[in-house]
Each structure stands twice: as structure tokens, then as C-alpha cells.
Design an enzyme around this catalytic site. Structure first.
Site, PDB file in Angstrom:
ATOM      1  N   ASP A  19       0.837  -1.211   0.000  1.00 29.36           N
ATOM      2  CA  ASP A  19       0.000   0.000   0.000  1.00 29.36           C
ATOM      3  C   ASP A  19       0.870   1.259   0.000  1.00 29.36           C
ATOM      4  OD1 ASP A  19      -2.352   1.400  -0.031  1.00 29.36           O
ATOM      5  OD2 ASP A  19      -2.672   1.299   2.132  1.00 29.36           O
ATOM      6  N   GLY A  20       0.323   2.311  -0.606  1.00 31.29           N
ATOM      7  CA  GLY A  20       0.988   3.621  -0.547  1.00 31.29           C
ATOM      8  C   GLY A  20       1.503   4.127  -1.882  1.00 31.29           C
ATOM      9  N   ARG A  23      -0.126   7.648  -2.673  1.00 34.01           N
ATOM     10  CA  ARG A  23       0.392   8.739  -1.842  1.00 34.01           C
ATOM     11  C   ARG A  23       1.840   9.082  -2.203  1.00 34.01           C
ATOM     12  NH1 ARG A  23      -0.993   5.992   3.493  1.00 34.01           N
ATOM     13  NH2 ARG A  23      -1.479   4.316   2.031  1.00 34.01           N
ATOM     14  N   HIS A  36       2.267   3.563  -9.031  1.00 34.52           N
ATOM     15  CA  HIS A  36       2.107   2.127  -9.289  1.00 34.52           C
ATOM     16  C   HIS A  36       3.324   1.572 -10.036  1.00 34.52           C
ATOM     17  CE1 HIS A  36      -1.780   2.075  -7.541  1.00 34.52           C
ATOM     18  NE2 HIS A  36      -2.378   2.773  -8.474  1.00 34.52           N
ATOM     19  N   SER A  64      -7.311  -5.912  -5.423  1.00 30.36           N
ATOM     20  CA  SER A  64      -8.384  -6.523  -4.632  1.00 30.36           C
ATOM     21  C   SER A  64      -9.698  -6.538  -5.413  1.00 30.36           C
ATOM     22  CB  SER A  64      -8.584  -5.737  -3.327  1.00 30.36           C
ATOM     23  OG  SER A  64      -9.203  -4.495  -3.595  1.00 30.36           O
ATOM     24  N   GLU A  66     -12.242  -5.178  -4.549  1.00 35.61           N
ATOM     25  CA  GLU A  66     -12.792  -3.820  -4.434  1.00 35.61           C
ATOM     26  C   GLU A  66     -12.083  -2.833  -5.371  1.00 35.61           C
ATOM     27  OE1 GLU A  66     -11.857  -5.741  -1.741  1.00 35.61           O
ATOM     28  OE2 GLU A  66     -13.937  -6.310  -1.295  1.00 35.61           O
ATOM     29  N   TRP A  68     -11.642  -2.925  -8.405  1.00 36.09           N
ATOM     30  CA  TRP A  68     -12.356  -2.738  -9.679  1.00 36.09           C
ATOM     31  C   TRP A  68     -13.179  -1.450  -9.647  1.00 36.09           C
ATOM     32  CZ3 TRP A  68     -10.819  -5.370 -13.717  1.00 36.09           C
ATOM     33  CH2 TRP A  68     -10.350  -6.676 -13.574  1.00 36.09           C
ATOM     34  N   LEU A 130      11.189 -20.396  -4.824  1.00 33.92           N
ATOM     35  CA  LEU A 130      10.236 -19.488  -4.177  1.00 33.92           C
ATOM     36  C   LEU A 130       8.875 -19.644  -4.855  1.00 33.92           C
ATOM     37  CD1 LEU A 130       9.524 -17.036  -2.295  1.00 33.92           C
ATOM     38  CD2 LEU A 130      10.177 -15.556  -4.215  1.00 33.92           C
ATOM     39  N   GLU A 206       1.440 -13.548  12.232  1.00 29.30           N
ATOM     40  CA  GLU A 206       1.963 -12.367  12.937  1.00 29.30           C
ATOM     41  C   GLU A 206       1.827 -11.159  12.010  1.00 29.30           C
ATOM     42  OE1 GLU A 206       2.996 -12.338  16.091  1.00 29.30           O
ATOM     43  OE2 GLU A 206       2.485 -14.468  16.197  1.00 29.30           O
TER      44      GLU A 206
END
Ligand code: FPP
Length: 258
Positions: A19-20, A23, A36, A64, A66, A68, A130, A206
Site C-alpha cells: 500500500d501507498g 500517496r 504504481h 483486490s 474492491e 475494480w 520461491l 503475525e
């Protein structure tokens, strides 16, 4: 830092909310898409780190259910960014032993993206260094609903007694059921919430939050997260003494959850 993947101090599975980006761009008076794009570069920082310290699985929340609902031009530009990243990065990831998988409502993507997703999964299917899971058009509630629907189909077909449904059966139908649950969750950008990410899978994960904006992600931040993780006592609803005798990753059956 140890790079022994069997060490309980290194998470086997890391889940991340990136996230971010918006901003980060706004603070530079640039369009959100620039954020992005910078975020896509930070994905490589995170993957490199996981390969370096021996994390076995990395799950990234890329888009996510949302998302969309964001402005059409941002959604369109993100789709272009995903497609471009897939075209550019997959050969290199493959060479480095990364296996790629997508989780989420794939039908909502355009055919070109779906085809790339499938091709990336096929190309990297034999890799074991991985496991990279990209959650795209994903929501934790959607995941639980699709798992429930799968069980309901079995009941309707007479293959399953409703009374036999338990946590293990539902847990086997949610995304990533073949992997250990995430040990550590990281969210960048300062907000302290899960935002409909892996709701089922994060039950005993965690949680670690940082103000760092995703495009600024660096190895030092990830090392801080792992150091904090290593200092925590994971009890999985048991007593400290019981938990001390457990295998890394917690109890095999999610019982006695207090
Ligand atoms: C959240 O930041 C980020 C997203 C919705 C998109 C995530 C995409 C990337 C990191 C780039 C490419 C990823 C891959 C896997 C190729 P935000 O826009 O909500 O930021 P804000 O909270 O500052 O507005």
C-alpha cells in the site's frame, strides 16, 4: 541473517499488502500511475529479499476485488502495468527458480491477461526456490464464499455429508491450501488493517505494519520486519510451554484456538 529456510526465525510464508503507491506519487505531485510503476519496481526488491533469506512462499496483494471500483483510467492503466510486468519479468523469475501462481477471480480479467497468467504458471510450474502467489481480483470474503460453494456442490451431489464439514475441509478449499499459512503479514503505507486479504489464512499470522510507502520499500525495512517476527512468541492458542514443543508453523489441526 540466517538463510536456513527451516529456521523458525525466518517465516516460511510471507504475505504482503503493498500500500501507498498513490500517496507516494501525490507527494511528488505526479499522477497515481507513476506510483504504481514505482510499486512494480518495489515488487522486485521484495522478491529478491525472499530469495536471499530463504523465504519459501510470498503472497502479494496486487489487486483486490474492491479495486475494480477505482476510476476507470486507473484500473485500465493497472491492467496494462500487470500485463507489461508479466511480459517483462517472467523469464527472469523462471531463471531464478520462482514458481508463479495467481489467486482470485480470474474471469474478471481480459483474455490477454488471463492467457499471460496461465502461460506464466505453466512456464514456472517446475520451480521450487520461491512460490510467488499474486492475489489479483482477490478478496478474502470471495475466497471463503468460493470454498463454501465448492463444498455445497459436493453436498448437492451426494458426495459429502454436511455434518462432516469442519475447519479442515473448508480450509482445504480456500486459496493456497497446499501451502503453510502465512507466518508473517506485512502492510506498508501506515494503515493498520487487513482490507479483505487472506481472511481465513491469516488467523494465526503475525502482523507487522510500517509507515513506509510501498515504492520506498527497501531491504532494511524487510529486515526490521523479520527481526520483529523473530522476537515474537507464537502460541497458536496454546500455552507458552505447549507452543515451545511445537513444530515451526504451528499445530497441524487448527483446534483449541483461543
Ligand atoms: C495500493 O496502493 C496498490 C495497488 C492497488 C496496486 C498494487 C500494484 C503494484 C504494487 C504494482 C504492480 C504489481 C505487480 C504484482 C506487477 P494505493 O494505490 O492504494 O496507494 P494509496 O493508499 O497511497 O492511494
Amino acid at each position: 541473517m540466517s538463510s536456513d529456510p527451516a529456521s523458525p526465525r525466518i517465516p516460511r510464508h510471507l504475505a504482503v499488502i503493498m500500500d501507498g503507491n498513490g500517496r507516494w506519487a501525490q507527494r511528488r505531485r505526479r499522477p497515481r500511475m507513476i506510483g504504481h510503476r514505482a510499486g512494480a519496481r518495489a515488487v522486485n526488491v521484495c522478491i529478491d529479499f525472499c530469495l536471499d533469506v530463504g523465504i519459501e512462499a510470498l503472497t502479494l496483494f496486487a489487486f483486490s476485488s474492491e479495486n475494480w471500483g477505482r476510476p476507470e483510467d486507473e484500473v485500465g492503466a493497472l491492467m496494462k502495468l500487470f500485463l507489461g510486468a508479466l511480459e517483462r519479468e517472467v523469464d527472469e523469475l523462471d531463471r531464478r527458480g520462482v514458481r508463479i501462481r495467481f489467486i482470485g477471480e480470474r474471469d474478471r480479467f481480459a483474455e490477454a491477461i488471463r492467457a499471460r497468467m496461465a502461460a506464466s504458471e505453466t512456464q514456472t510450474a517446475g520451480n521450487t526456490r520461491l512460490q510467488l502467489n499474486i492475489a489479483a481480483s482477490y478478496g478474502g470474503r470471495w475466497d471463503i464464499v468460493q470454498a463454501t460453494r465448492a463444498l455445497a456442490r459436493d453436498v448437492a451431489a451426494g458426495r459429502l455429508d454436511p455434518e462432516a464439514i469442519d475447519e479442515a475441509l473448508l480450509g482445504a478449499r480456500v486459496a493456497l491450501a497446499d501451502l503453510p499459512a502465512p507466518d508473517l503479514f506485512i502492510r506498508t503505507g501506515g494503515d493498520m488493517r487487513i482490507s479483505n486479504f487472506l481472511l481465513w489464512q491469516l488467523a494465526y499470522t503475525e502482523l507487522w505494519f510500517t509507515e513506509t510507502l510501498w515504492p520506498e520499500l527497501d531491504t532494511a525495512t524487510l529486515r526490521r520486519a523479520l527481526a520483529d517476527y523473530a522476537s515474537r512468541e507464537r502460541r497458536f492458542g496454546l500455552t507458552g510451554e505447549q507452543a515451545a514443543g511445537m513444530q515451526p508453523g504451528g499445530p497441524t489441526k487448527p483446534e483449541n484456538n483461543e
